[in-house]
Design a protein around this motif. Structure first.
Motif, short mmCIF file in Angstrom:
data_model
loop_
_atom_site.label_atom_id
_atom_site.label_comp_id
_atom_site.label_asym_id
_atom_site.label_seq_id
_atom_site.Cartn_x
_atom_site.Cartn_y
_atom_site.Cartn_z
N SER A 17 -4.08 -2.08 5.09
CA SER A 17 -3.61 -1.45 6.47
C SER A 17 -4.04 -0.02 6.67
O SER A 17 -4.42 0.47 7.80
CB SER A 17 -2.19 -1.73 6.73
OG SER A 17 -1.71 -3.17 6.86
N SER A 115 1.97 -1.84 10.61
CA SER A 115 1.75 -2.69 9.58
C SER A 115 1.86 -2.02 8.18
O SER A 115 2.36 -2.45 7.12
CB SER A 115 0.40 -3.35 9.85
OG SER A 115 -0.05 -4.11 8.94
N ASN A 141 -0.15 -7.22 11.88
CA ASN A 141 -1.67 -7.10 11.60
C ASN A 141 -2.27 -8.00 12.48
O ASN A 141 -3.53 -7.79 12.75
CB ASN A 141 -1.73 -7.87 10.11
CG ASN A 141 -1.45 -6.92 8.84
OD1 ASN A 141 -2.12 -6.00 8.51
ND2 ASN A 141 -0.18 -6.97 8.43
#
Length: 232
Positions: A17, A115, A141
């Motif tokens: 992420s 995220s 996500n």
């Protein structure tokens, strides 16, 4: 063992992420979203240039969300110049769509950071599972990757349907007119694809973390208790 495995997966997901966040920021600052070749049609028509002579009238152009540059070839040598999209050039483009692309990427940056944070929370086992469990991490996500896809799709729609490259090439050109011979998606396109792919990988990692692995139990030896043990 399953707990350590899940921690490792969420740690990897948080790293992915963060990498996606970096990729989007780099993409927004990259001035080469699109490159192409431009023909100075006015100059070529004035001298009635044939195919071998057209090389002297073919220049180059590149641009991103905020800036770009071009090389004008009008028969007298190349002249390089740089330009910025804001505040004046954007008025000649589809302003709403261009601003929407930037907003999509900014929202994708936000959800990438969300995220990243929630994957870390799942790694250290903070409470409130309903909020930061695997389903929540999947949601962030999915939203981040979805907004990146929307931004790339909107940009390509602007290029193909609204002829953004031609409008930029002819911005403040009062004498010469340029036509587009070739357009190519450059660094930003692949960076954005990599960012969206990173979120897809995260979805896979989080899905794997939801698999319940059997716990390994050690067999305990049975203790035989006799009457003598009770007495003593």
């Amino acid at each position: 063992m399953p707990g350590c495995f899940k921690k490792m997966l969420f740690s990897l997901a948080s790293l992915v992420s963060f990498v996606s966040f970096i990729l989007i920021v780099v993409a927004m600052g990259t001035p080469k979203w699109m490159t192409g070749k431009i023909l100075c049609k006015t100059g070529a028509d004035l001298v009635n240039a044939t195919d071998p002579e057209l090389v002297k009238f073919i220049g180059e152009i590149y641009y991103g969300l905020f800036r770009g540059g071009k090389t004008r070839q009008c028969g007298l040598g190349g002249r390089r110049s740089k330009f910025t999209i804001f505040p004046h050039m954007v008025k000649k483009l589809n302003t709403g769509l261009h601003v929407m692309i930037i907003i999509f990427l900014c929202v994708a940056i936000f959800f990438s950071l969300v995220s990243f944070g929630f994957c870390i929370l799942n790694t250290i086992k903070v409470p409130y599972r309903a909020i930061n469990g695997p389903a929540g991490a999947c949601l962030w996500n999915f939203l981040a990757g979805g907004f990146v896809v929307l931004a790339v799709t909107s940009f390509m729609a602007a290029v193909k349907l609204h002829h953004v490259t031609e409008r930029i090439a002819n911005f403040q050109e009062n004498v010469f007119r340029f036509v587009i011979l070739e357009e190519r998606s450059e660094d930003c396109f692949w960076i954005c694809v990599a960012s969206a792919t990173a979120h897809a990988v995260n979805l896979l990692l989080i899905a794997i973390s939801g698999i319940h692995f059997p716990k390994i139990k050690t067999k305990t030896e049975e203790v035989n208790v006799t009457a003598e043990d009770i007495m003593y």
